[in-house]
Motif scaffolding. Sequence first.
Motif, PDB file in Angstrom:
ATOM      1  N   PHE A   1       0.831  -1.207   0.000  1.00  8.02           N
ATOM      2  CA  PHE A   1       0.000   0.000   0.000  1.00  8.02           C
ATOM      3  C   PHE A   1       0.864   1.256   0.000  1.00  8.02           C
ATOM      4  N   GLN A   2       0.303   2.327  -0.550  1.00  7.90           N
ATOM      5  CA  GLN A   2       1.024   3.591  -0.625  1.00  7.90           C
ATOM      6  C   GLN A   2       1.292   4.156   0.778  1.00  7.90           C
ATOM      7  N   SER A   3       0.363   3.889   1.681  1.00 10.57           N
ATOM      8  CA  SER A   3       0.468   4.399   3.048  1.00 10.57           C
ATOM      9  C   SER A   3      -0.535   3.638   3.911  1.00 10.57           C
ATOM     10  N   PHE A   4      -0.430   3.828   5.222  1.00 12.66           N
ATOM     11  CA  PHE A   4      -1.424   3.229   6.111  1.00 12.66           C
ATOM     12  C   PHE A   4      -2.811   3.752   5.773  1.00 12.66           C
ATOM     13  N   GLN A   5      -2.908   5.048   5.493  1.00 16.31           N
ATOM     14  CA  GLN A   5      -4.213   5.636   5.197  1.00 16.31           C
ATOM     15  C   GLN A   5      -4.829   5.016   3.941  1.00 16.31           C
ATOM     16  N   HIS A   6      -3.992   4.705   2.964  1.00 19.96           N
ATOM     17  CA  HIS A   6      -4.463   4.046   1.738  1.00 19.96           C
ATOM     18  C   HIS A   6      -5.111   2.693   2.093  1.00 19.96           C
ATOM     19  N   PHE A   7      -4.399   1.905   2.884  1.00 21.32           N
ATOM     20  CA  PHE A   7      -4.933   0.616   3.329  1.00 21.32           C
ATOM     21  C   PHE A   7      -6.225   0.790   4.116  1.00 21.32           C
ATOM     22  N   TYR A   8      -6.210   1.709   5.086  1.00 21.08           N
ATOM     23  CA  TYR A   8      -7.334   1.843   6.016  1.00 21.08           C
ATOM     24  C   TYR A   8      -8.592   2.345   5.308  1.00 21.08           C
ATOM     25  N   ALA A   9      -8.413   3.216   4.319  1.00 28.16           N
ATOM     26  CA  ALA A   9      -9.558   3.710   3.546  1.00 28.16           C
ATOM     27  C   ALA A   9     -10.217   2.571   2.772  1.00 28.16           C
ATOM     28  N   LEU A  10      -9.405   1.694   2.186  1.00 24.24           N
ATOM     29  CA  LEU A  10      -9.945   0.531   1.473  1.00 24.24           C
ATOM     30  C   LEU A  10     -10.698  -0.389   2.420  1.00 24.24           C
ATOM     31  N   TYR A  11     -10.101  -0.640   3.580  1.00 28.90           N
ATOM     32  CA  TYR A  11     -10.736  -1.503   4.583  1.00 28.90           C
ATOM     33  C   TYR A  11     -12.078  -0.913   5.019  1.00 28.90           C
ATOM     34  N   GLN A  12     -12.081   0.355   5.376  1.00 34.98           N
ATOM     35  CA  GLN A  12     -13.291   0.973   5.922  1.00 34.98           C
ATOM     36  C   GLN A  12     -14.430   0.988   4.916  1.00 34.98           C
ATOM     37  N   GLN A  13     -14.090   1.249   3.675  1.00 33.85           N
ATOM     38  CA  GLN A  13     -15.108   1.292   2.618  1.00 33.85           C
ATOM     39  C   GLN A  13     -15.843  -0.053   2.529  1.00 33.85           C
ATOM     40  N   ARG A  14     -15.093  -1.140   2.457  1.00 30.61           N
ATOM     41  CA  ARG A  14     -15.712  -2.464   2.329  1.00 30.61           C
ATOM     42  C   ARG A  14     -16.337  -2.911   3.645  1.00 30.61           C
ATOM     43  N   ASN A  15     -15.755  -2.509   4.749  1.00 37.07           N
ATOM     44  CA  ASN A  15     -16.274  -2.888   6.055  1.00 37.07           C
ATOM     45  C   ASN A  15     -17.701  -2.366   6.261  1.00 37.07           C
ATOM     46  N   VAL A  16     -17.936  -1.116   5.896  1.00 36.42           N
ATOM     47  CA  VAL A  16     -19.278  -0.515   6.030  1.00 36.42           C
ATOM     48  C   VAL A  16     -20.285  -1.298   5.196  1.00 36.42           C
ATOM     49  N   GLU A  17     -19.907  -1.622   3.960  1.00 33.88           N
ATOM     50  CA  GLU A  17     -20.804  -2.373   3.069  1.00 33.88           C
ATOM     51  C   GLU A  17     -21.122  -3.750   3.654  1.00 33.88           C
ATOM     52  N   LEU A  18     -20.092  -4.419   4.178  1.00 38.31           N
ATOM     53  CA  LEU A  18     -20.286  -5.779   4.706  1.00 38.31           C
ATOM     54  C   LEU A  18     -21.157  -5.796   5.958  1.00 38.31           C
ATOM     55  N   TRP A  19     -21.007  -4.789   6.811  1.00 38.53           N
ATOM     56  CA  TRP A  19     -21.867  -4.720   8.000  1.00 38.53           C
ATOM     57  C   TRP A  19     -23.330  -4.526   7.605  1.00 38.53           C
ATOM     58  N   GLU A  20     -23.561  -3.749   6.552  1.00 34.06           N
ATOM     59  CA  GLU A  20     -24.939  -3.580   6.058  1.00 34.06           C
ATOM     60  C   GLU A  20     -25.476  -4.911   5.547  1.00 34.06           C
ATOM     61  N   GLU A  21     -24.643  -5.637   4.820  1.00 29.68           N
ATOM     62  CA  GLU A  21     -25.056  -6.953   4.300  1.00 29.68           C
ATOM     63  C   GLU A  21     -25.296  -7.940   5.451  1.00 29.68           C
ATOM     64  N   TYR A  22     -24.436  -7.877   6.457  1.00 25.15           N
ATOM     65  CA  TYR A  22     -24.582  -8.753   7.625  1.00 25.15           C
ATOM     66  C   TYR A  22     -25.891  -8.449   8.358  1.00 25.15           C
ATOM     67  N   GLY A  23     -26.197  -7.153   8.489  1.00 25.96           N
ATOM     68  CA  GLY A  23     -27.428  -6.747   9.157  1.00 25.96           C
ATOM     69  C   GLY A  23     -28.678  -7.228   8.444  1.00 25.96           C
ATOM     70  N   LYS A  24     -28.565  -7.397   7.129  1.00 23.97           N
ATOM     71  CA  LYS A  24     -29.704  -7.873   6.330  1.00 23.97           C
ATOM     72  C   LYS A  24     -29.701  -9.400   6.179  1.00 23.97           C
ATOM     73  N   GLY A  25     -28.723 -10.041   6.814  1.00 24.53           N
ATOM     74  CA  GLY A  25     -28.650 -11.501   6.734  1.00 24.53           C
ATOM     75  C   GLY A  25     -28.088 -12.018   5.431  1.00 24.53           C
ATOM     76  N   GLN A  26     -27.400 -11.154   4.681  1.00 21.42           N
ATOM     77  CA  GLN A  26     -26.880 -11.546   3.365  1.00 21.42           C
ATOM     78  C   GLN A  26     -25.519 -12.226   3.444  1.00 21.42           C
ATOM     79  N   VAL A  27     -24.771 -11.977   4.533  1.00 16.86           N
ATOM     80  CA  VAL A  27     -23.497 -12.670   4.750  1.00 16.86           C
ATOM     81  C   VAL A  27     -23.435 -13.136   6.203  1.00 16.86           C
ATOM     82  N   THR A  28     -22.680 -14.194   6.438  1.00 15.95           N
ATOM     83  CA  THR A  28     -22.502 -14.693   7.798  1.00 15.95           C
ATOM     84  C   THR A  28     -21.413 -13.883   8.509  1.00 15.95           C
ATOM     85  N   LYS A  29     -21.329 -14.069   9.816  1.00 15.64           N
ATOM     86  CA  LYS A  29     -20.278 -13.406  10.597  1.00 15.64           C
ATOM     87  C   LYS A  29     -18.900 -13.805  10.071  1.00 15.64           C
TER      88      LYS A  29
END
Length: 232
Positions: free
Chosen positions: A40-68
């Motif tokens: 990664f270019q920087s820690f912030q580069h990594f963390y931004a990628l993580y956070q973006q997908r993390n928010v989406e996955l929690w929404e999917e988890y809340g709707k029962g679309q993915v398991t823990k």
Amino acid sequence: MAYQYKNLFIDLDDTLWAFSLNARDTFEEMYQKYGYDRFFQSFQHFYALYQQRNVELWEEYGKGQVTKEELNRQRFLYPLEAVGVGDAMLAKSFSDDFFSVIPTKSKLMPHAREVLEYLSAKYNLYILSNGFQELQCHKMRSAGIDHYFKKVVLSDDIGVLKPWPEIFHFALSTTQSELQDSLMIGDSWENDVAGAREVGMHQVFYNVTGKTELPFQPTYQVSDLKELMQIL
């Protein structure tokens, strides 16, 4: 109005336990330990990628679309895949290490301990959290706040997340609390405030981010936990 309450249901992450700060600290440690600056270019580069997908996955988890399990697998693998490093074993090692370290972190939100000391003398305190069983109680022990609470109620207990009504009804039932003398305190507008209102429970919106466009007026709103000592 405060006299009517007997039971306070309080969110944990970013309401009491400083999740955002503790998580970032842990991610930085793991980033260095696993030499992620190779990818990664920087820690912030990594963390931004993580956070973006993390928010989406929690929404999917809340709707029962993915398991823990799938939520945890994907959110740690996604940043690597985004830079062309689909190393599932590396992501798993990073993830396992992260989950062993983060619950040992102890940063709290400003004035949390002082406010808990005050509230616990007057009310029955319960945690009501969407977090995972294996982490939440450990986090509370690390921060030295576990003894303030009579019970910890987690979405993991019944497989339903806030803001769904079932988790609030379960919390009331398992703590033998009455709706009319219970109050929900939390930093998430959707999960804590809107969720509680949906079942007829009064709410305190801990408005940490200074949100101004509110769809409705919560029962109470605070920007600092110390304000709870004036309300309650």
